[in-house]
Design a protein around this motif. Sequence first.
Motif, PDB file in Angstrom:
ATOM      1  N   PHE A   1     148.292  34.603  68.830  1.00 57.88           N
ATOM      2  CA  PHE A   1     149.418  34.579  69.757  1.00 57.88           C
ATOM      3  C   PHE A   1     150.450  35.646  69.406  1.00 57.88           C
TER       4      PHE A   1
ATOM      5  N   GLU B   1     149.196  38.939  70.363  1.00 58.29           N
ATOM      6  CA  GLU B   1     149.284  39.225  71.796  1.00 58.29           C
ATOM      7  C   GLU B   1     150.715  39.504  72.245  1.00 58.29           C
TER       8      GLU B   1
ATOM      9  N   PHE C   1     155.528  29.595  66.483  1.00 63.03           N
ATOM     10  CA  PHE C   1     154.251  30.198  66.133  1.00 63.03           C
ATOM     11  C   PHE C   1     153.743  29.676  64.772  1.00 63.03           C
TER      12      PHE C   1
ATOM     13  N   TYR D   1     155.958  31.716  75.270  1.00 66.59           N
ATOM     14  CA  TYR D   1     155.451  31.727  73.894  1.00 66.59           C
ATOM     15  C   TYR D   1     154.177  30.903  73.717  1.00 66.59           C
ATOM     16  N   PHE D   2     153.984  29.912  74.588  1.00 70.06           N
ATOM     17  CA  PHE D   2     152.771  29.098  74.472  1.00 70.06           C
ATOM     18  C   PHE D   2     151.742  29.496  75.539  1.00 70.06           C
TER      19      PHE D   2
ATOM     20  N   MET E   1     150.201  32.618  75.488  1.00 70.86           N
ATOM     21  CA  MET E   1     149.701  33.926  75.066  1.00 70.86           C
ATOM     22  C   MET E   1     148.230  34.162  75.396  1.00 70.86           C
ATOM     23  N   MET E   2     147.474  33.099  75.658  1.00 72.89           N
ATOM     24  CA  MET E   2     146.088  33.294  76.076  1.00 72.89           C
ATOM     25  C   MET E   2     146.066  33.986  77.444  1.00 72.89           C
TER      26      MET E   2
ATOM     27  N   TYR F   1     148.484  35.996  78.576  1.00 73.48           N
ATOM     28  CA  TYR F   1     148.881  37.392  78.332  1.00 73.48           C
ATOM     29  C   TYR F   1     147.726  38.178  77.727  1.00 73.48           C
ATOM     30  N   GLN F   2     146.936  37.514  76.867  1.00 74.58           N
ATOM     31  CA  GLN F   2     145.795  38.212  76.278  1.00 74.58           C
ATOM     32  C   GLN F   2     144.831  38.681  77.366  1.00 74.58           C
TER      33      GLN F   2
END
Lengths: 460, 460
Positions: free
Chosen positions: A173, A176, A422, B421-422, B424-425, B427-428
């Motif tokens: 995370f 990314e 995080f 922030y949670f 990010m998958m 965004y990846q």
Amino acid sequence: MNQNIPYKIYLEEQEMPKQWYNVRADMKKKPAPILNPGTLKPVTLEELSGIFCRELAKQELNDTTAYFDIPQEILDFYRMYRPSPLVRAYCLEKKLGTPAHIYYKFEGNNTSGSHKLNSAIAQAYYAKKQGLKGVTTETGAGQWGTALSMACAYLDLDCQVYMVKCSYEQKPFRREVMRTYGAKVTPSPSMDTEVGRKMNAQFPGTTGSLGCAISEAVEAAMSQEGYRYVLGSVLSQVLLHQSVIGLEAKAALDKYNIKADMIIGCAGGGSNLGGLISPFAGQMLRGEAEYKLIAVEPASCPSLTRGVYAYDFCDTGKVCPLAKMYTLGSGFIPSASHAGGLRYHGMSSVVSELYDQGLLTARSVEQTEVFKAAQTFAKVEGILPAPESSHAIKVAMDEAIKCKETGEAKNIVFGLTGTGYFDMMAYQRFNDGEMQDYVPSDEDLTKAISQLPKVNVSVH
Amino acid sequence: MNQNIPYKIYLEEQEMPKQWYNVRADMKKKPAPILNPGTLKPVTLEELSGIFCRELAKQELNDTTAYFDIPQEILDFYRMYRPSPLVRAYCLEKKLGTPAHIYYKFEGNNTSGSHKLNSAIAQAYYAKKQGLKGVTTETGAGQWGTALSMACAYLDLDCQVYMVKCSYEQKPFRREVMRTYGAKVTPSPSMDTEVGRKMNAQFPGTTGSLGCAISEAVEAAMSQEGYRYVLGSVLSQVLLHQSVIGLEAKAALDKYNIKADMIIGCAGGGSNLGGLISPFAGQMLRGEAEYKLIAVEPASCPSLTRGVYAYDFCDTGKVCPLAKMYTLGSGFIPSASHAGGLRYHGMSSVVSELYDQGLLTARSVEQTEVFKAAQTFAKVEGILPAPESSHAIKVAMDEAIKCKETGEAKNIVFGLTGTGYFDMMAYQRFNDGEMQDYVPSDEDLTKAISQLPKVNVSVH
């Protein structure tokens, strides 16, 4: 509740600091000079300018100028996420039933999630101003890399981050977030650098170390035209930038005529702690006020409480300048604590010198107790804290409980450096009751300390 | 830059709203009443009090009282993370080269990461006040579950969250935040409830759905003494609590004599949008001012732009009351968009009625464009936005670019509901260039809409 003091004290924009404060200027006995790792002689501006931007190298070596103007572009950036609030922890006070007044300076309300951004933007700015193309750095858990990525994206500067391979894989995370900000994130050891290739050949399948990532980042900076290396803690320039934390905190306290009795900060490399306490230590140095300043470090990596004050390498790769500091030895390998930001073998030379002069006390705490304090804090104050920051919470709570016993209404101020969003794998271990504490044995420490470099310096 | 308007407008604590605003009171034509799913007749207070706390049931049914006092305990909680800033997006304006002035109301500066906390604390408070032991709810991506866990921890109320199994497994971080706050998080379908056992028997290995999680949470509330069910969006009570967003935004604009030209919000169930626009819509309803209000929804789940205005079930499990709303049919299954909070088949009845009366316009956007806007925003404004919120960013940027073309210095206000922030998958996938867009075909929509319940209501 005292309705005169709001839950959150926000300075007005015009009340925000326009200068950074360099506590070294007020120290009669200065921190010892940093040394060139090749010659073991005090590093010169020319030498240092080969690694760092020239302006930052100047700041690093300047121990006489008390105030540095913050450039307008940095002030503009600060205004996007600063001033950070000084929060009165009314709910925590109530929970503890303490007469103490607890305040925390909260640095986590930005996407990097910590105070690191304060120095990242400064370092990126001076790199940009010098006409550089980009900067390189290393990151472990990722806070610093994230902060630097954000700063570079804002200034349209190339950003290359060497991320310790196990973090790169286990903390996708953070990786990314950096990539979203346009940074090139490379797992370290990589095949891009000589040191990385050597490491991969010597230890096939290694998941890397911070020391190796530093060495790769430095090599990458040296081998590319228009690049410099930047570092997020330990350095005096970083403490200078981080003084914005303490200056804001002091202005907020002054605004409401609050006299802090004690100021508490977690201590890894010392950037947050040094920044937070600088203006208060300055008052003490000038004989204007007295405070109890407390550094809190993990029992697993106790550089102040169990280390020695000596010259040591700042990095395990031994490529950066040496500094005189409280250290466990650059070969000391701390246990796998969940406060990654506090797993540093040494301590900022400024903080070390203040500690040696007795202006600062230190305390070490074990991580299970720290997470208990973090959970209590989260439940009543609504902020899920970073494991690093929670070290300060633990000691602030301890002090507030002492006040309950003595009936004293002390003003306790601590630094809440960041959020734990995080760090949920660490919280999971805590939630599952699987967290362990680790304290290094005297033998381990003696062994690591015995390997300190032999340096004789007779300057200052 | 106009130095008279700060980067961030923070209200003083004494300027914070002390009442919530119920826009229904100013609507001549009220939203249609919600119906008992068993009788298909307007639900009574007694019936509703079996599912929700009595005070919340009262709020749900009250469409005539304009202002509700916010209880002191809730005000105290709000003060820990509110007022949220109204931010002037100076850097985004500069990046776009627009004469427009862009403002965003940022609701992400709390550990739940979104505006959900505003209603969670209210719902938990009334449950506590009624002497209940705890509350049950469902959560998909986890924002609502996190917010409710925080509120319950603060009030020492038991919190049971049924989390869609695939999220429970794929989003362990959110799960751990909830657990850290003391919530019991159960993957749904579970073996704890009849509906869960049935689902597991019928579809072995199923990873669950929001509809099933709702049904389990309702059953859990019904089957335990002293428990009620709570819901984070869609309901009129939720919009009432969320009006604090709009009231603060309006107070901040008024403080600096800024007249908004348009107000933009992302729309899933309508809680954020409804809360943000309520006070402004109220002015329009009372003939005091004119604004362009824009709802932004994902092209993959276009309830306002391509749905019908009809009675429908609020939940796929068909256990909650029916509401008249813009809907795609409760059987509509949106594609696996990354804006989980916007994947709702219907729309709050209040927002639906405002839309039907023409006070509100709607626009749909595709997610790849949304993530591009999110990335641009993150780089210049320093905040990594939630995918949901980024829908509003995209349209705000479109409008600012139009201003560049026409040379108009319009005041554009949008709601930045939370941080990513949670997420990010998601965004990846964007960073890797693997994000896809999906727009349902007319055939898909026609089919889902054809399955709407047949309801004839002749009230109001």
